[in-house]
Enzyme design. Structure first.
Site, PDB file in Angstrom:
ATOM      1  N   HIS A 185      -1.762   2.677   4.052  1.00  0.00           N
ATOM      2  CA  HIS A 185      -0.641   1.886   3.383  1.00  0.00           C
ATOM      3  C   HIS A 185       0.436   2.935   2.595  1.00  0.00           C
ATOM      4  O   HIS A 185       1.319   2.431   1.989  1.00  0.00           O
ATOM      5  CB  HIS A 185      -1.357   0.984   2.330  1.00  0.00           C
ATOM      6  CG  HIS A 185      -2.086   0.040   2.585  1.00  0.00           C
ATOM      7  ND1 HIS A 185      -1.527  -0.782   3.649  1.00  0.00           N
ATOM      8  CD2 HIS A 185      -3.278  -0.298   2.345  1.00  0.00           C
ATOM      9  CE1 HIS A 185      -2.572  -1.775   3.857  1.00  0.00           C
ATOM     10  NE2 HIS A 185      -3.547  -1.563   3.152  1.00  0.00           N
ATOM     11  N   ASP A 214      -8.306  -1.671  10.995  1.00  0.00           N
ATOM     12  CA  ASP A 214      -8.461  -1.985   9.382  1.00  0.00           C
ATOM     13  C   ASP A 214      -8.108  -3.536   9.344  1.00  0.00           C
ATOM     14  O   ASP A 214      -6.976  -3.815   9.920  1.00  0.00           O
ATOM     15  CB  ASP A 214      -7.802  -0.990   8.522  1.00  0.00           C
ATOM     16  CG  ASP A 214      -8.114  -1.297   6.996  1.00  0.00           C
ATOM     17  OD1 ASP A 214      -8.683  -0.300   6.536  1.00  0.00           O
ATOM     18  OD2 ASP A 214      -7.486  -2.388   6.474  1.00  0.00           O
ATOM     19  N   HIS A 269      -6.478  -4.806   6.961  1.00  0.00           N
ATOM     20  CA  HIS A 269      -4.975  -4.850   6.430  1.00  0.00           C
ATOM     21  C   HIS A 269      -4.064  -4.141   7.346  1.00  0.00           C
ATOM     22  O   HIS A 269      -4.365  -3.429   8.104  1.00  0.00           O
ATOM     23  CB  HIS A 269      -4.836  -4.123   5.208  1.00  0.00           C
ATOM     24  CG  HIS A 269      -5.925  -4.686   4.118  1.00  0.00           C
ATOM     25  ND1 HIS A 269      -7.198  -4.079   3.794  1.00  0.00           N
ATOM     26  CD2 HIS A 269      -5.899  -5.747   3.290  1.00  0.00           C
ATOM     27  CE1 HIS A 269      -7.771  -4.971   2.803  1.00  0.00           C
ATOM     28  NE2 HIS A 269      -6.974  -5.703   2.470  1.00  0.00           N
ATOM     29  N   ASP A 281     -13.220  -2.938   6.830  1.00  0.00           N
ATOM     30  CA  ASP A 281     -12.916  -4.207   6.158  1.00  0.00           C
ATOM     31  C   ASP A 281     -12.882  -5.407   6.492  1.00  0.00           C
ATOM     32  O   ASP A 281     -12.778  -6.555   5.861  1.00  0.00           O
ATOM     33  CB  ASP A 281     -12.106  -3.859   4.448  1.00  0.00           C
ATOM     34  CG  ASP A 281     -10.841  -3.192   5.535  1.00  0.00           C
ATOM     35  OD1 ASP A 281     -10.598  -2.987   6.434  1.00  0.00           O
ATOM     36  OD2 ASP A 281      -9.912  -3.008   4.392  1.00  0.00           O
TER      37      ASP A 281
HETATM   38 ZN   LIG Z   1      -8.226  -2.410   4.507  1.00  0.00          ZN
END
Ligand SMILES: [Zn+2]
Length: 310
Positions: A122, A158, A160, A245
């Site tokens: 990120h 991931d 996200h 995750d």
């Molecule tokens: Zn993540």
């Protein structure tokens, strides 16, 4: 397999944050208990240099980050915390990825796993974001390009969207990027129509999925899109943002996957690397916040990566 792990990743003290010191101490314990530390090559490496970091992050941001750490700044962004040890941990994490890329490109080994924190995908060139300080995988891809590789493929599973990585390479045709992620979800980007721009159009592939997506469908969509892009761009190296995750019990992400699916995905991506680039694959820990299941998923992922190698 090259394995990067280090006690100093615990210096990034995030207090009660879900991206905790306990994550890496549990992973390190698993690496010992499951025999990975005995089986793998453990390279010594140095923190990323200013030159390596500056390939992705402007000097002004790096200075700001170093100053935050010096002053034990705490929360520097809505989700992101730094402590006095964060600079050491963050540069050691990015340095691990650069070292792994250098050794894999040099042919010392074909595969590497970087058990590092803080995570990176990120982190934007100009700012910390979403538990991330330096974008480890972007710095690693730029290291590969600096070593003369033509094309690098980044895969991000991931839960996200890897928005920081996408931002770095948005207009860069030599770095392909495939991200599968829960959507709508943090950080809000990663729609299917985000495909890069200019000469890079079509080299970024986003696969948004619902929280309820069955694991087999998640994997099939990841495999199909990635294979299509790999066939088109012929990567010289594959880098993986390996977040865990998407596990069904993850307290932050929570999709439907179990450890077995990360074993399957590990086997698949190793096979993809053998098919396209002599097996050259560097896997990099991103998220995964369940203190029991995340290390189990890492173990399963490594088993998958080893399944057909040699
Ligand atoms: Zn993540």
């Amino acid at each position: 397999m090259l394995l990067y792990h280090h006690p100093d990743f615990a210096l990034h003290d995030t207090k009660s944050h879900p991206e905790s010191v306990a994550r890496i101490t549990r992973v390190n314990q698993m690496l010992t208990d499951s025999g990975w530390i005995g089986k793998c090559t453990l390279p010594a490496w140095k923190p990323a240099t200013a030159e390596q970091c500056e390939r992705n992050h402007p000097q002004a941001y790096l200075k700001e980050l170093e100053d935050w750490c010096k002053h034990d700044a705490g929360r520097v962004e809505v989700d992101t915390v730094v402590s006095t040890g964060s600079w050491t941990a963050a540069t050691l994490a990015a340095g691990a990825v650069c070292d792994a890329v250098q050794r894999v490109v040099a042919g010392e080994d074909t595969t590497a796993f970087c058990a590092i924190r803080p995570p990176g995908h990120h982190a934007m060139p100009n700012s910390a974001m979403g538990f991330c300080l330096l974008n480890n995988i972007a710095i690693g891809a730029l290291q590969a390009r600096a070593l003369g590789l033509n094309n690098v493929l980044i895969v991000d599973w991931d839960v996200h969207h890897g928005n920081g990585t996408q931002a770095t390479f948005w207009e860069e045709p030599s770095v392909g990027f495939v991200s599968i992620h829960r959507f709508p979800f943090y950080p809000g980007t990663g729609k299917a129509d985000e495909t890069g721009s200019g000469r890079a159009l079509g080299t970024k592939v986003n696969i948004p999925v619902a929280a309820s997506v069955p694991p087999d469908e998640f994997l099939k969509r990841l495999y199909d899109s990635t294979e299509k892009l790999a066939n088109a761009m012929k990567p010289d190296l594959i880098l993986l943002s390996a977040g865990f995750d998407a596990h069904r019990n993850d307290p932050v992400g929570g999709l439907t996957l179990e450890a077995e699916h990360f074993r399957q995905a590990g086997e698949w991506i190793s096979q993809l690397a053998r098919q396209h680039c002599g097996g050259k694959l560097v896997s990099i820990l991103e998220g995964g916040y369940h203190l029991k299941h995340m290390p189990e998923c890492v173990d399963a992922h490594l088993q998958g990566m080893q399944a057909k190698s040699k």
